[in-house]
Write a protein that holds these residues in place. Structure first.
Motif, PDB file in Angstrom:
ATOM      1  N   ALA A  71     -17.320  -9.987 -25.734  1.00 21.41           N
ATOM      2  CA  ALA A  71     -17.131  -8.677 -25.126  1.00 21.41           C
ATOM      3  C   ALA A  71     -15.670  -8.368 -24.834  1.00 21.41           C
ATOM      4  CB  ALA A  71     -17.960  -8.574 -23.847  1.00 21.41           C
ATOM      5  N   GLY A  72     -14.851  -9.384 -24.676  1.00 23.19           N
ATOM      6  CA  GLY A  72     -13.455  -9.163 -24.330  1.00 23.19           C
ATOM      7  C   GLY A  72     -12.556  -8.824 -25.500  1.00 23.19           C
ATOM      8  N   ARG A  73     -13.082  -8.822 -26.733  1.00 22.49           N
ATOM      9  CA  ARG A  73     -12.246  -8.505 -27.900  1.00 22.49           C
ATOM     10  C   ARG A  73     -12.110  -6.987 -28.030  1.00 22.49           C
ATOM     11  NH1 ARG A  73     -12.602  -7.580 -33.647  1.00 22.49           N
ATOM     12  NH2 ARG A  73     -14.867  -7.405 -33.447  1.00 22.49           N
ATOM     13  N   GLU A  74     -10.953  -6.473 -27.727  1.00 22.20           N
ATOM     14  CA  GLU A  74     -10.734  -5.019 -27.733  1.00 22.20           C
ATOM     15  C   GLU A  74     -10.188  -4.558 -29.080  1.00 22.20           C
ATOM     16  OE1 GLU A  74     -11.691  -2.876 -25.540  1.00 22.20           O
ATOM     17  OE2 GLU A  74     -12.466  -4.414 -24.164  1.00 22.20           O
ATOM     18  N   PHE A  75     -11.059  -4.495 -30.078  1.00 22.02           N
ATOM     19  CA  PHE A  75     -10.611  -4.027 -31.385  1.00 22.02           C
ATOM     20  C   PHE A  75     -10.472  -2.505 -31.392  1.00 22.02           C
ATOM     21  CE2 PHE A  75     -15.273  -4.310 -31.644  1.00 22.02           C
ATOM     22  CZ  PHE A  75     -15.625  -3.067 -32.150  1.00 22.02           C
ATOM     23  N   ILE A  76      -9.662  -2.003 -32.296  1.00 17.74           N
ATOM     24  CA  ILE A  76      -9.434  -0.559 -32.404  1.00 17.74           C
ATOM     25  C   ILE A  76     -10.753   0.142 -32.727  1.00 17.74           C
ATOM     26  CG2 ILE A  76      -8.258   1.252 -33.726  1.00 17.74           C
ATOM     27  CD1 ILE A  76      -5.985  -0.767 -34.190  1.00 17.74           C
ATOM     28  N   GLY A  77     -11.097   1.147 -31.928  1.00 22.61           N
ATOM     29  CA  GLY A  77     -12.327   1.899 -32.132  1.00 22.61           C
ATOM     30  C   GLY A  77     -13.499   1.406 -31.312  1.00 22.61           C
ATOM     31  N   ARG A  78     -13.344   0.252 -30.627  1.00 19.33           N
ATOM     32  CA  ARG A  78     -14.465  -0.324 -29.886  1.00 19.33           C
ATOM     33  C   ARG A  78     -14.986   0.633 -28.810  1.00 19.33           C
ATOM     34  NH1 ARG A  78     -16.297  -5.708 -28.495  1.00 19.33           N
ATOM     35  NH2 ARG A  78     -17.559  -5.588 -26.608  1.00 19.33           N
ATOM     36  N   ALA A  79     -14.092   1.223 -28.030  1.00 19.78           N
ATOM     37  CA  ALA A  79     -14.525   2.101 -26.941  1.00 19.78           C
ATOM     38  C   ALA A  79     -15.322   3.283 -27.483  1.00 19.78           C
ATOM     39  CB  ALA A  79     -13.315   2.580 -26.142  1.00 19.78           C
ATOM     40  N   ALA A  80     -14.858   3.862 -28.593  1.00 21.66           N
ATOM     41  CA  ALA A  80     -15.566   4.997 -29.181  1.00 21.66           C
ATOM     42  C   ALA A  80     -16.947   4.589 -29.695  1.00 21.66           C
ATOM     43  CB  ALA A  80     -14.734   5.592 -30.319  1.00 21.66           C
ATOM     44  N   LEU A  81     -17.040   3.410 -30.305  1.00 21.05           N
ATOM     45  CA  LEU A  81     -18.335   2.943 -30.807  1.00 21.05           C
ATOM     46  C   LEU A  81     -19.294   2.640 -29.663  1.00 21.05           C
ATOM     47  CD1 LEU A  81     -17.465   0.571 -33.802  1.00 21.05           C
ATOM     48  CD2 LEU A  81     -17.897   3.035 -33.794  1.00 21.05           C
ATOM     49  N   LEU A  82     -18.793   2.048 -28.592  1.00 22.99           N
ATOM     50  CA  LEU A  82     -19.638   1.775 -27.425  1.00 22.99           C
ATOM     51  C   LEU A  82     -20.175   3.073 -26.830  1.00 22.99           C
ATOM     52  CD1 LEU A  82     -17.678  -1.081 -25.618  1.00 22.99           C
ATOM     53  CD2 LEU A  82     -19.990  -1.238 -26.581  1.00 22.99           C
ATOM     54  N   ALA A  83     -19.320   4.091 -26.752  1.00 22.03           N
ATOM     55  CA  ALA A  83     -19.755   5.379 -26.215  1.00 22.03           C
ATOM     56  C   ALA A  83     -20.817   6.007 -27.109  1.00 22.03           C
ATOM     57  CB  ALA A  83     -18.556   6.310 -26.077  1.00 22.03           C
ATOM     58  N   GLN A  84     -20.623   5.904 -28.420  1.00 19.50           N
ATOM     59  CA  GLN A  84     -21.608   6.464 -29.348  1.00 19.50           C
ATOM     60  C   GLN A  84     -22.932   5.709 -29.257  1.00 19.50           C
ATOM     61  OE1 GLN A  84     -21.104   5.892 -33.689  1.00 19.50           O
ATOM     62  NE2 GLN A  84     -21.437   8.095 -33.900  1.00 19.50           N
ATOM     63  N   ARG A  85     -22.850   4.393 -29.173  1.00 18.39           N
ATOM     64  CA  ARG A  85     -24.074   3.597 -29.076  1.00 18.39           C
ATOM     65  C   ARG A  85     -24.805   3.895 -27.781  1.00 18.39           C
ATOM     66  NH1 ARG A  85     -24.137  -2.991 -29.135  1.00 18.39           N
ATOM     67  NH2 ARG A  85     -23.123  -2.638 -27.119  1.00 18.39           N
ATOM     68  N   SER A  86     -24.068   4.056 -26.689  1.00 25.30           N
ATOM     69  CA  SER A  86     -24.676   4.347 -25.390  1.00 25.30           C
ATOM     70  C   SER A  86     -25.341   5.718 -25.380  1.00 25.30           C
ATOM     71  CB  SER A  86     -23.610   4.277 -24.295  1.00 25.30           C
ATOM     72  OG  SER A  86     -24.149   4.609 -23.046  1.00 25.30           O
ATOM     73  N   ALA A  87     -24.682   6.699 -25.991  1.00 27.80           N
ATOM     74  CA  ALA A  87     -25.235   8.057 -26.016  1.00 27.80           C
ATOM     75  C   ALA A  87     -26.392   8.184 -26.999  1.00 27.80           C
ATOM     76  CB  ALA A  87     -24.131   9.042 -26.383  1.00 27.80           C
ATOM     77  N   GLY A  88     -26.423   7.275 -27.969  1.00 25.63           N
ATOM     78  CA  GLY A  88     -27.458   7.336 -28.998  1.00 25.63           C
ATOM     79  C   GLY A  88     -26.893   7.876 -30.293  1.00 25.63           C
ATOM     80  N   VAL A  89     -26.928   7.063 -31.334  1.00 26.16           N
ATOM     81  CA  VAL A  89     -26.430   7.487 -32.639  1.00 26.16           C
ATOM     82  C   VAL A  89     -27.353   8.574 -33.180  1.00 26.16           C
ATOM     83  CG1 VAL A  89     -25.870   6.738 -34.975  1.00 26.16           C
ATOM     84  CG2 VAL A  89     -25.455   5.200 -33.051  1.00 26.16           C
ATOM     85  N   GLN A  90     -26.781   9.665 -33.640  1.00 22.88           N
ATOM     86  CA  GLN A  90     -27.573  10.824 -34.051  1.00 22.88           C
ATOM     87  C   GLN A  90     -27.826  10.888 -35.558  1.00 22.88           C
ATOM     88  OE1 GLN A  90     -28.906  13.026 -31.678  1.00 22.88           O
ATOM     89  NE2 GLN A  90     -28.144  11.340 -30.399  1.00 22.88           N
ATOM     90  N   ARG A  91     -27.005  10.188 -36.359  1.00 22.64           N
ATOM     91  CA  ARG A  91     -27.136  10.265 -37.816  1.00 22.64           C
ATOM     92  C   ARG A  91     -27.258   8.872 -38.421  1.00 22.64           C
ATOM     93  NH1 ARG A  91     -22.091  13.774 -39.745  1.00 22.64           N
ATOM     94  NH2 ARG A  91     -21.006  12.236 -38.455  1.00 22.64           N
ATOM     95  N   GLN A  92     -27.836   8.807 -39.591  1.00 19.47           N
ATOM     96  CA  GLN A  92     -28.003   7.549 -40.297  1.00 19.47           C
ATOM     97  C   GLN A  92     -27.817   7.778 -41.789  1.00 19.47           C
ATOM     98  OE1 GLN A  92     -32.078   6.099 -40.374  1.00 19.47           O
ATOM     99  NE2 GLN A  92     -32.896   8.176 -40.228  1.00 19.47           N
ATOM    100  N   LEU A  93     -27.560   6.689 -42.514  1.00 27.73           N
ATOM    101  CA  LEU A  93     -27.453   6.742 -43.968  1.00 27.73           C
ATOM    102  C   LEU A  93     -28.724   6.145 -44.555  1.00 27.73           C
ATOM    103  CD1 LEU A  93     -25.184   7.681 -45.952  1.00 27.73           C
ATOM    104  CD2 LEU A  93     -24.675   5.261 -46.285  1.00 27.73           C
ATOM    105  N   VAL A  94     -29.390   6.898 -45.417  1.00 27.42           N
ATOM    106  CA  VAL A  94     -30.652   6.440 -46.012  1.00 27.42           C
ATOM    107  C   VAL A  94     -30.549   6.499 -47.526  1.00 27.42           C
ATOM    108  CG1 VAL A  94     -31.988   7.237 -44.027  1.00 27.42           C
ATOM    109  CG2 VAL A  94     -31.686   8.770 -45.999  1.00 27.42           C
ATOM    110  N   GLY A  95     -31.514   5.852 -48.180  1.00 30.57           N
ATOM    111  CA  GLY A  95     -31.614   5.914 -49.626  1.00 30.57           C
ATOM    112  C   GLY A  95     -32.633   6.943 -50.058  1.00 30.57           C
ATOM    113  N   LEU A  96     -32.437   7.506 -51.234  1.00 34.21           N
ATOM    114  CA  LEU A  96     -33.349   8.495 -51.805  1.00 34.21           C
ATOM    115  C   LEU A  96     -33.755   8.065 -53.207  1.00 34.21           C
ATOM    116  CD1 LEU A  96     -31.331  11.763 -50.989  1.00 34.21           C
ATOM    117  CD2 LEU A  96     -33.175  10.772 -49.606  1.00 34.21           C
ATOM    118  N   VAL A  97     -35.035   8.233 -53.528  1.00 38.54           N
ATOM    119  CA  VAL A  97     -35.524   8.026 -54.888  1.00 38.54           C
ATOM    120  C   VAL A  97     -36.202   9.315 -55.320  1.00 38.54           C
ATOM    121  CG1 VAL A  97     -37.011   6.690 -56.411  1.00 38.54           C
ATOM    122  CG2 VAL A  97     -35.883   5.556 -54.489  1.00 38.54           C
TER     123      VAL A  97
END
Length: 361
Positions: free
Chosen positions: A260-286
């Protein structure tokens, strides 16, 4: 005229159709793109990927620098030759690039970044690296070949020096080794087994010819794209870019949250997105009708939710059209794709579509 790799002359000799790709004159195909695709799925094919940028990060604090710079954690790499797939993020969590990083030795790492993002990546890495006092070097002196397919490894081993061949035979997936300036790794971008080989630029044409004599099929960027799409692998600039995060791109698995202590670039933004709930996903189509899925087409499910195709093509192994699309997280498992003036039925799946020659849908 664009930049030329050390193998440009070989491509011209073979009658390749040359196109501009990110400022490089590269072969899109040598004859039949479908036959090149099938050669990789059934036997062995080779790609000139020397347009990609090989970048070395060295210095006493190289590991510390990369743990800050990358979303995945290079501390996982305990032994020389180990490789890691990861994303390079901005402060907003957007994907600047996806790349492979290799641990070569204490204080020495090698990354391979995309040709289209080379200058941007180098600038970003150098800026971030200054605070860690590391050296960042673009290895323009090296060429890179990818040899892929069920028979690829055996055919490569036939043309390598005996000592290097014996060591390469023992490589596990996602590991590599270096001998006398030649680096061989068991990695790739096709969904098949094989090797990626980095070597001095002057030596690349001879290796290319030796592999051709072993029956390895030269393949262009066209086949590389359909192969990676069947394998469910993202293409930077289409399936992800600076406007989306790994969590929206099927790449959450490349984010190392612990420790948890590794502060990589973008971590805070990803944590906020994960906490709020990711709204989009990438799927496959056939696609279930005649037609070809292409990027930027609209998709809609039975409930009226809509999304956008990011990549699409005819898939030679399946004999159908497939694609990747970014859609809402509660998107249905049945949908329609707008192709010209018609909405055609498609199945929504979790990629990949094909791995190691086996159809998974």
């Amino acid at each position: 005229m664009g930049q030329h790799t050390p193998l440009y002359g070989k491509h011209c000799e073979a009658g390749a159709r040359i196109v501009d790709f990110a400022g490089w004159d590269m072969p899109i195909q040598y004859g039949s793109q479908i036959e090149e695709h099938r050669a990789v799925r059934r036997d062995a094919g080779m790609f000139d990927v020397s347009h990609m940028a090989i970048v070395e990060i060295t210095g006493a604090r190289a590991q510390e620098c990369l743990r800050h710079l990358l979303a995945n954690d290079v501390a996982k790499l305990k032994e020389p030759g180990k490789a890691l797939y990861t994303c390079l993020l901005n402060e907003q969590g957007g994907v600047l690039d996806d790349l492979i990083v290799y641990y070569l030795a204490e204080g020495r790492y090698r990354t391979v970044v995309n040709a289209a993002t080379r200058d941007k990546d180098l600038s970003w890495i150098k800026i971030q690296g200054e605070r860690f006092q590391v050296q960042v070097e673009y290895r323009a002196d090296l060429a890179m070949l990818a040899v892929q397919g069920p028979q690829a490894r055996e055919k490569v081993l036939q043309v390598l020096p005996s000592e290097l061949a014996a060591a390469a035979r023992a490589l596990a997936p996602f590991t590599g080794l270096e001998r006398e300036g030649v680096f061989v790794s068991r990695t790739g971008y096709t969904g098949e087994d094989g090797y990626e080989i980095m070597l001095p630029a002057a030596a690349a044409p001879a290796l290319w010819e030796a592999l051709r004599e072993q029956g390895v099929q030269p393949c262009g960027l066209g086949a590389r794209d359909t192969l990676r799409l069947e394998a469910g692998m993202n293409l930077y600039g289409q399936d992800m870019d600076e406007t989306v995060t790994p969590l929206e791109s099927g790449l959450a698995w490349t984010v190392a949250w612990e420790p948890a202590g590794r502060e990589f670039i973008g971590r805070a933004a990803l944590l906020a997105q994960r906490s709020a709930g990711v709204q989009r996903q990438l799927v496959g189509l056939v696609l279930e009708a005649r037609g070809v899925i292409r990027a930027h087409q609209v998709v809609r499910d039975d409930g009226g939710l809509t999304g956008t195709v990011t990549s699409g093509s005819f898939a030679p192994t399946l004999g159908k059209s497939i694609g990747l699309a970014r859609v809402p997280v509660d998107f249905g498992r049945r949908c329609e794709v707008q192709i010209r003036d018609h909405f055609l039925p498609a199945q929504v799946i979790d990629p990949p579509f094909v791995r190691r020659g086996r159809v998974l849908v």
